[in-house]
Design a protein around this motif. Structure first.
Motif, mmCIF file in Angstrom:
data_model
loop_
_atom_site.group_PDB
_atom_site.id
_atom_site.type_symbol
_atom_site.label_atom_id
_atom_site.label_comp_id
_atom_site.label_asym_id
_atom_site.label_seq_id
_atom_site.Cartn_x
_atom_site.Cartn_y
_atom_site.Cartn_z
ATOM 1 N N ASN A 599 0.844 -1.212 0.000
ATOM 2 C CA ASN A 599 0.000 0.000 0.000
ATOM 3 C C ASN A 599 0.869 1.249 0.000
ATOM 4 N N LYS A 602 2.341 1.684 -3.285
ATOM 5 C CA LYS A 602 1.309 2.015 -4.263
ATOM 6 C C LYS A 602 0.915 3.499 -4.203
ATOM 7 N N ASP A 627 5.142 6.197 4.997
ATOM 8 C CA ASP A 627 5.418 6.629 3.615
ATOM 9 C C ASP A 627 5.293 8.135 3.504
ATOM 10 N N ARG A 630 0.363 10.200 -0.580
ATOM 11 C CA ARG A 630 -0.712 11.206 -0.647
ATOM 12 C C ARG A 630 -1.450 11.404 0.681
ATOM 13 N N GLN A 645 -13.316 -0.963 1.577
ATOM 14 C CA GLN A 645 -13.301 0.485 1.822
ATOM 15 C C GLN A 645 -12.036 1.068 1.220
ATOM 16 N N GLN A 646 -12.244 2.034 0.366
ATOM 17 C CA GLN A 646 -11.086 2.710 -0.237
ATOM 18 C C GLN A 646 -11.305 4.202 -0.136
ATOM 19 N N VAL A 647 -10.208 4.927 -0.071
ATOM 20 C CA VAL A 647 -10.349 6.388 0.048
ATOM 21 C C VAL A 647 -10.971 6.919 -1.244
ATOM 22 N N ASP A 651 -9.265 3.865 -6.750
ATOM 23 C CA ASP A 651 -8.048 3.188 -6.278
ATOM 24 C C ASP A 651 -7.949 1.756 -6.800
ATOM 25 N N GLY A 657 -6.010 -2.391 -6.421
ATOM 26 C CA GLY A 657 -6.360 -2.911 -5.087
ATOM 27 C C GLY A 657 -7.750 -3.506 -5.068
ATOM 28 N N THR A 658 -8.044 -4.196 -3.993
ATOM 29 C CA THR A 658 -9.351 -4.819 -3.841
ATOM 30 C C THR A 658 -10.145 -4.186 -2.713
ATOM 31 N N GLY A 659 -9.475 -3.417 -1.846
ATOM 32 C CA GLY A 659 -10.152 -2.844 -0.682
ATOM 33 C C GLY A 659 -10.302 -3.862 0.431
ATOM 34 N N GLY A 661 -7.313 -5.629 1.636
ATOM 35 C CA GLY A 661 -5.999 -5.859 2.255
ATOM 36 C C GLY A 661 -5.957 -5.469 3.727
ATOM 37 N N LEU A 662 -6.428 -4.257 4.056
ATOM 38 C CA LEU A 662 -6.353 -3.798 5.450
ATOM 39 C C LEU A 662 -7.304 -4.589 6.349
HETATM 40 P P1 ADP Z 1 -6.433 -1.958 -1.386
HETATM 41 O O1 ADP Z 1 -6.305 -3.330 -1.920
HETATM 42 O O2 ADP Z 1 -7.425 -1.146 -2.060
HETATM 43 O O3 ADP Z 1 -5.137 -1.330 -1.141
HETATM 44 P P2 ADP Z 1 -6.558 -1.927 1.417
HETATM 45 O O4 ADP Z 1 -7.555 -2.448 2.347
HETATM 46 O O5 ADP Z 1 -5.168 -2.412 1.561
HETATM 47 O O6 ADP Z 1 -7.101 -2.221 0.013
HETATM 48 O O7 ADP Z 1 -6.570 -0.362 1.513
HETATM 49 C C1 ADP Z 1 -7.790 0.322 1.553
HETATM 50 C C2 ADP Z 1 -7.635 1.734 1.084
HETATM 51 O O8 ADP Z 1 -6.906 2.481 2.058
HETATM 52 C C3 ADP Z 1 -6.858 1.878 -0.165
HETATM 53 O O9 ADP Z 1 -7.661 1.665 -1.312
HETATM 54 C C4 ADP Z 1 -6.418 3.324 -0.064
HETATM 55 O O10 ADP Z 1 -7.463 4.166 -0.488
HETATM 56 C C5 ADP Z 1 -6.174 3.502 1.388
HETATM 57 N N1 ADP Z 1 -4.756 3.311 1.760
HETATM 58 C C6 ADP Z 1 -4.189 2.212 2.271
HETATM 59 N N2 ADP Z 1 -2.885 2.419 2.559
HETATM 60 C C7 ADP Z 1 -2.610 3.696 2.153
HETATM 61 C C8 ADP Z 1 -1.419 4.512 2.145
HETATM 62 N N3 ADP Z 1 -0.259 4.066 2.612
HETATM 63 N N4 ADP Z 1 -1.523 5.770 1.669
HETATM 64 C C9 ADP Z 1 -2.708 6.241 1.209
HETATM 65 N N5 ADP Z 1 -3.856 5.531 1.199
HETATM 66 C C10 ADP Z 1 -3.805 4.271 1.652
#
Ligand code: ADP
Length: 861
Positions: A599, A602, A627, A630, A645-647, A651, A657-659, A661-662
């Motif tokens: 992430n 990315k 990091d 942004r 959930q993605q910002v 994305d 991404g799949t939303g 990972g976290l």
């Molecule tokens: P994804 O597969 O979309 O990365 P995640 O669950 O890993 O799914 O992340 C969810 C969202 O959190 C990302 O789509 C992004 O919008 C935001 N995000 C995660 N890590 C970062 C980061 N280091 N900087 C900015 N935004 C991030």
């Protein structure tokens, strides 16, 4: 005490009085004796005086006689006659003075006869003178008879006198002794009486002092009681037996708004509401009838402003010692607030009852012995009973009547007794008609002061449908795992082979199309992997295989995995690993770290840096991925950990991404008992922190578990080498895979490396193949028709030549530790299809074969 003091005083004064009486008596007695003794002395003195007079009279008589003898004149005899008469009188006086005592009387008799004799002599001489003349008379005188007799008289008087003097001395001494005795008695008696009086006086004084003190304290306590009465927080009123108010305190005035003057003299009934008075009168009648009635009562009084004041009254009747009532003391407490609270409580209870009655969840209270104390209608309904009453009447042993498996209740109780509460414990119950259903139980143990369980209470939710849905979901997941991953893996493998140009030359346009196809297949594979991961981790299907692992190793591993991606993105990766031991599942921790790193890479522009650091804190080990990308808006810092959930919605498209990972990271961290959170400044970068507890205790308790790294045998145990008879023989690989397309990709990979590949589409074929070929490597899909991979391994174990065969298990789904164990023959590699795409599969397998096959042999293929 008072009584004893009074008694002592009385005794003191009594003793003094007695002593004074004794002293008085003794004084009277001694004074009487003294008077008597003094009289005796006086008498003796008078006797002595009288005795003195007798010789004087005799001398007077003698002188008178001599004068007559000389003159012969009869007139000269007159003094003689007077003296003689007086002598007799004197002797009579003496006789009286000397009392009745015989001895003195006798002595007086002797004296008297001597006196008579002497007077007779004198008379005889007078007669001679008269008859014979003076000479004859003088002759007679000179004869001396007279003088002898007179001398005898003198002698007798002296004797009497001397005895009288002795008597006088004795009487004097007696009188003196009596006087002394009287003095002593009076002095001692007076002294003793004085002492008694002083003692009694002292006691009286002390008693008086005490009385004064008692009166003072009585006054003080009266004042105190008055103060208490006046300042008591409760209203207090005193009434006559007829109910007339005689006194009230300030609190009562404040409570009812009436002044003291307005209340005193009134009948207490005036202040009651009619209904309260009715109840109060009935209560009084019962008291008068001799019934035992509590002195506490709740009544209603009327405030001056007309409002009703609810009051708790406590009455006490004062009685005479004979038991006749003389007055009443009423203590009144304003219970408006309590009534309000009671009303609120009642309403709350009503609400709770309504919730209890109308809840969709079954609510219960049960005893440890298995009786139902209470149950709501929903509970009864779920169990197929018409009402809670019917349920309670018919179900008397929960364990056997309600639980489908009687042991399950014992298990649930065990958990409750140990942990106090249980949440979401699933169990199958039996309905009244015998049918079964699944419930999720939330319950807690309610204990008494001795910590013994009084009862259990909680709720049940019918989860039969949810379980059915879960079942469906599980089946779907398994279907996706197997039916989707396998073809996807073959697609990805084929595309990879095509794109690599090994199969043949591809035009530029074709190459571009292939790259798109590879990228999107990768995306699809990631999505499927992530969906399956989330499902499996959150449903607890993935057990964390924890072991002691070095954080530095995990960090280095993750870093190495992400290095390629970072290089592509032009991002610098920096790490500061720490040497700390962690009790964790290394694969899962690496998965978390790589996710955070990917992430960070990315979402960072080229030319920036991503840091991976770790720090040991009190709470545990905190690993951070920082990091300069942004950043994340503050309102999204929490939600990004939720699924999908993605910002930014783009994305997924732009960054691939799949939303998920976290969400996966959070599940993994939670399963380790840790925390994950993010901090960020928009436009400047983000910091993702993972706290993992360093559980020393846990590590000591659990011996190092068998690890499940990709390669089964650990580094301590060198893998047995693959041996071949013929130096020139090529590596023989048996690929057992039911998906023909993936099988083709695998065959192509191994053949590219010069191996001879045998292919079996079912487990049965694999076993048949081994009848005439002893392969050097087995590539096995655990799920196959006819006989599956497990059956193949079981069969091979029974054959010495195959028992230690190196194998690569390429499974569609994640395997549990037990499954991995069951699929292990010799050195074994485990891969999940699609998680490890064919190209990565190829790299890792070849690298591994280099390690386990001697260099000389490796050169043949
Ligand atoms: P994804 O597969 O979309 O990365 P995640 O669950 O890993 O799914 O992340 C969810 C969202 O959190 C990302 O789509 C992004 O919008 C935001 N995000 C995660 N890590 C970062 C980061 N280091 N900087 C900015 N935004 C991030």
């Amino acid at each position: 005490m008072q009584f004893y003091v009074g008694l002592k005083v009385r005794i003191g004064f009594g003793a003094a009085l007695l002593l004074l009486s004794v002293v008085g008596g003794v004084a009277y007695y001694t004074s009487t004796r003294l008077v008597q003794d003094t009289d005796g002395v006086q008498q003796s003195l008078r006797v002595l005086k009288e005795l003195d007079d007798v010789p004087a009279r005799l001398l007077q008589a003698e002188l008178g006689q001599r004068n007559y003898l000389l003159s012969g004149e009869e007139a000269e005899l007159e003094p003689y006659r007077v003296a003689v008469g007086a002598i007799h009188q004197e002797i009579q006086d003496l006789r009286q003075l000397m009392g009745e005592n015989l001895a003195p009387q006798r002595r007086l008799d002797a004296l008297e006869s001597l006196v008579v004799h002497a007077v007779a002599e004198l008379e005889g001489t007078i007669t001679v003178r008269r008859n014979s003349g003076s000479a004859a008379a003088w002759q007679r005188v000179l004869a001396g008879q007279e003088q002898r007799v007179l001398q005898e008289v003198d002698q007798s008087i002296r004797d009497i006198e001397s005895q009288e003097r002795e008597l006088l001395a004795a009487r004097h001494a007696t009188a003196e002794a009596t006087a002394q005795q009287a003095r002593v008695v009076i002095a001692l008696g007076s002294l003793a009486a004085l002492v008694c009086v002083a003692f009694a006086g002292l006691l009286l004084r002390r008693d008086m002092a005490k009385r004064v003190r008692a009166e003072d304290s009585l006054r003080e306590s009266e004042e105190r009681y008055r103060g208490l009465f006046e300042n008591a927080s409760d209203g207090i009123g005193c009434l006559t037996v007829d109910g007339i108010i005689t006194s009230v305190n300030r609190a009562l005035e404040a409570m009812l708004g009436w002044s003291r003057a307005e209340m005193i003299g009134e009948n207490y009934r005036t202040f009651h509401t009619p209904s309260s008075l009715f109840a109060e009168e009935a209560r009084l009648r019962r008291i008068h009838a001799g019934e035992k009635v509590s002195s506490l009562a709740e009544i209603e009084l009327v405030h001056k402003d007309g409002s009703v004041v609810p009051v708790e009254s406590r009455t006490r009747i004062f009685r005479t010692p004979a038991g006749a009532p003389i007055g009443v003391l009423a203590t009144l407490r304003d219970i408006t607030e309590r009534k309000r609270a009671e009303e609120a409580l009642r309403q709350a209870e009503e609400q709770y009852r309504s919730i209890f009655e109308n809840a969709l969840e079954g609510i219960f209270q049960t005893t440890p012995a298995g009786h139902i104390l209470s149950a709501n209608p929903a509970f009864a309904r779920m169990c197929g009973y018409d009402s809670p009453e019917e349920l309670k009447a018919q179900v008397t042993a929960l364990g056997t009547q309600l639980y489908a498996d009687p042991h399950r209740r014992a298990e649930v109780l065990e958990m409750l007794n140990q942990q106090g509460t249980v949440h979401g414990v699933e169990s199958q119950l039996t309905r009244k008609d015998g049918s079964r259903f699944w419930v999720s139980i939330n319950a807690r143990a309610v204990r008494d002061a001795t910590q013994a369980v009084r009862y259990y209470e909680g709720s049940i939710e019918d989860i039969t449908q949810r379980r059915a849905v879960n079942q469906l979901k599980e089946e779907f997941v398994s279907l996706v795992s197997h039916e989707l991953r396998t073809p996807l893996t073959s697609i990805r493998g084929s595309l990879g082979l095509l794109a690599s140009g090994m199969i043949g030359p591809v035009s530029d346009k074709g190459q571009r199309m292939l790259d798109i196809a590879v990228r999107n297949t990768d995306r699809l594979v990631r999505l499927i992997n992530d969906i399956l991961d989330v499902e499996r981790i959150e449903s607890g299907k993935v057990s964390m295989v924890k072991t002691t692992c070095n954080v530095a190793d995990l960090m280095t591993h993750a870093l190495e995995e992400m290095r390629g991606m970072a290089e592509k993105a032009g991002v610098t990766l920096l790490a500061q690993p720490v040497q700390a031991q962690l009790w964790a599942d290394p694969d899962r921790v690496i998965q978390t770290l790589t996710n955070l790193l990917s992430n960070a890479i990315k979402f960072s522009p080229a030319g920036t840096t991503v840091w991976l650091t770790a720090e040991q804190q009190e709470e545990g080990l905190v690993v951070q991925v920082k990091d300069q990308g942004r950043g994340i808006p503050a309102d999204k810092l929490e939600s990004i950990f939720e699924r999908f959930q993605q910002v930014d919605a783009s994305d997924s498209r732009e960054k691939g991404g799949t939303g998920l990972g976290l969400a996966i990271c959070r599940s993994i961290v939670h399963q380790h008992g840790g925390r994950i959170w993010a901090a960020s400044t928009l436009g400047k970068g983000s910091v993702f922190s993972v706290m993992l507890p360093l559980s020393q205790e846990e590590r000591l308790r659990t011996p190092a578990a068998s690890v499940s790294p990709s390669v089964t045998p650990g580094s301590e145990q060198e893998p047995p080498c693959v041996t071949r008879d013929e130096q020139t023989r090529r590596l023989q690989v048996l690929v057992a895979e039911d998906d023909r397309d993936l099988a083709r990709v695998l065959i192509a990979i191994f053949e590219r490396h010069g191996a001879v590949v045998y292919y079996a589409q079912t487990g049965t074929e694999a076993i048949l193949c081994c009848d005439f070929v002893v392969p050097d490597l087995l590539v096995l899909d655990p799920i196959m028709p006819e006989q599956d991979g497990f059956a193949v391994v079981d069969w091979m174990r029974q054959h010495e030549s195959l028992g230690q065969l190196p194998s690569v298990v390429y499974a569609a789904g994640e395997l549990t530790a037990v499954e991995q164990q069951r699929l292990t023959l010799g050195p074994t590699l485990f891969f999940t299809k699609s998680r490890v795409p064919p190209d990565q599969f190829e790299r890792q397998v070849m690298h591994w074969l280099d390690r386990i096959i001697p260099a000389s042999a490796a050169s043949y293929w």
